[in-house]
Design a protein around this motif. Structure first.
Motif, short mmCIF file in Angstrom:
data_model
loop_
_atom_site.label_atom_id
_atom_site.label_comp_id
_atom_site.label_asym_id
_atom_site.label_seq_id
_atom_site.Cartn_x
_atom_site.Cartn_y
_atom_site.Cartn_z
N TRP A 116 32.76 46.45 45.92
CA TRP A 116 33.76 45.96 44.99
C TRP A 116 33.80 46.76 43.69
O TRP A 116 34.87 47.02 43.16
CB TRP A 116 33.59 44.47 44.72
N GLU A 117 32.66 47.16 43.18
CA GLU A 117 32.65 47.92 41.93
C GLU A 117 33.48 49.20 42.08
O GLU A 117 34.20 49.59 41.18
CB GLU A 117 31.22 48.25 41.50
N GLN A 118 33.38 49.85 43.22
CA GLN A 118 34.16 51.05 43.48
C GLN A 118 35.61 50.70 43.81
O GLN A 118 36.52 51.45 43.47
CB GLN A 118 33.55 51.85 44.63
N ALA A 119 35.81 49.57 44.46
CA ALA A 119 37.15 49.19 44.91
C ALA A 119 38.04 48.76 43.75
O ALA A 119 39.26 48.84 43.84
CB ALA A 119 37.05 48.05 45.93
N LYS A 120 37.45 48.30 42.66
CA LYS A 120 38.24 47.80 41.52
C LYS A 120 39.30 48.80 41.08
O LYS A 120 40.45 48.43 40.84
CB LYS A 120 37.33 47.50 40.33
N GLY A 121 38.92 50.05 40.96
CA GLY A 121 39.87 51.08 40.53
C GLY A 121 41.00 51.27 41.52
O GLY A 121 42.15 51.43 41.13
N LYS A 122 40.66 51.23 42.79
CA LYS A 122 41.68 51.37 43.84
C LYS A 122 42.64 50.19 43.82
O LYS A 122 43.84 50.35 44.02
CB LYS A 122 41.02 51.48 45.22
N THR A 180 45.44 42.25 35.88
CA THR A 180 44.69 42.56 34.66
C THR A 180 43.22 42.81 35.01
O THR A 180 42.76 42.48 36.11
CB THR A 180 44.77 41.40 33.65
N ASP A 181 42.50 43.37 34.06
CA ASP A 181 41.06 43.56 34.26
C ASP A 181 40.38 42.21 34.47
O ASP A 181 39.45 42.11 35.27
CB ASP A 181 40.45 44.29 33.06
N ASP A 182 40.84 41.19 33.75
CA ASP A 182 40.28 39.85 33.94
C ASP A 182 40.55 39.33 35.36
O ASP A 182 39.67 38.72 35.96
CB ASP A 182 40.86 38.85 32.93
N ASP A 183 41.75 39.59 35.87
CA ASP A 183 42.07 39.20 37.25
C ASP A 183 41.08 39.83 38.21
O ASP A 183 40.50 39.15 39.07
CB ASP A 183 43.48 39.66 37.66
N ILE A 184 40.89 41.11 38.07
CA ILE A 184 40.03 41.86 38.99
C ILE A 184 38.58 41.39 38.89
O ILE A 184 37.89 41.25 39.90
CB ILE A 184 40.19 43.37 38.74
N THR A 185 38.14 41.09 37.67
CA THR A 185 36.78 40.58 37.49
C THR A 185 36.63 39.22 38.15
O THR A 185 35.64 38.96 38.85
CB THR A 185 36.44 40.48 35.99
N GLN A 186 37.61 38.35 37.98
CA GLN A 186 37.54 37.01 38.57
C GLN A 186 37.63 37.04 40.09
O GLN A 186 37.02 36.22 40.76
CB GLN A 186 38.63 36.12 37.99
#
Length: 67
Positions: free
Chosen positions: A10-16, A25-31
């Motif tokens: 997931w840490e790598q997938a976030k950017g994709k 948003t970054d908050d969406d992706i974190t949640q």
């Protein structure tokens, strides 16, 4: 790539994910934290997609994503 692999990276997938669905948003992706159903829900919310359309987009993305 299957979702279990994506969730595990997931840490790598976030950017994709951000590249594909820029309205998230970054908050969406974190949640979301790698949870497929959470991603589908956020895509529907941000883009106004039906459940079916969000699923189609996610399946296509899963098949195309490369690391």
């Amino acid at each position: 790539m299957n979702w279990e692999q994506i969730e595990g990276k997931w840490e790598q997938a976030k950017g994709k994910v951000k590249e594909k669905w820029g309205k998230l948003t970054d908050d969406d992706i974190t949640q979301i934290n790698g949870k497929r159903d959470q991603l589908a829900g956020r895509i529907r919310e941000r883009y106004g997609y039906t459940k079916e359309r969000a699923e189609e987009e996610m399946k296509a993305w899963e098949n195309d994503v490369r690391w």
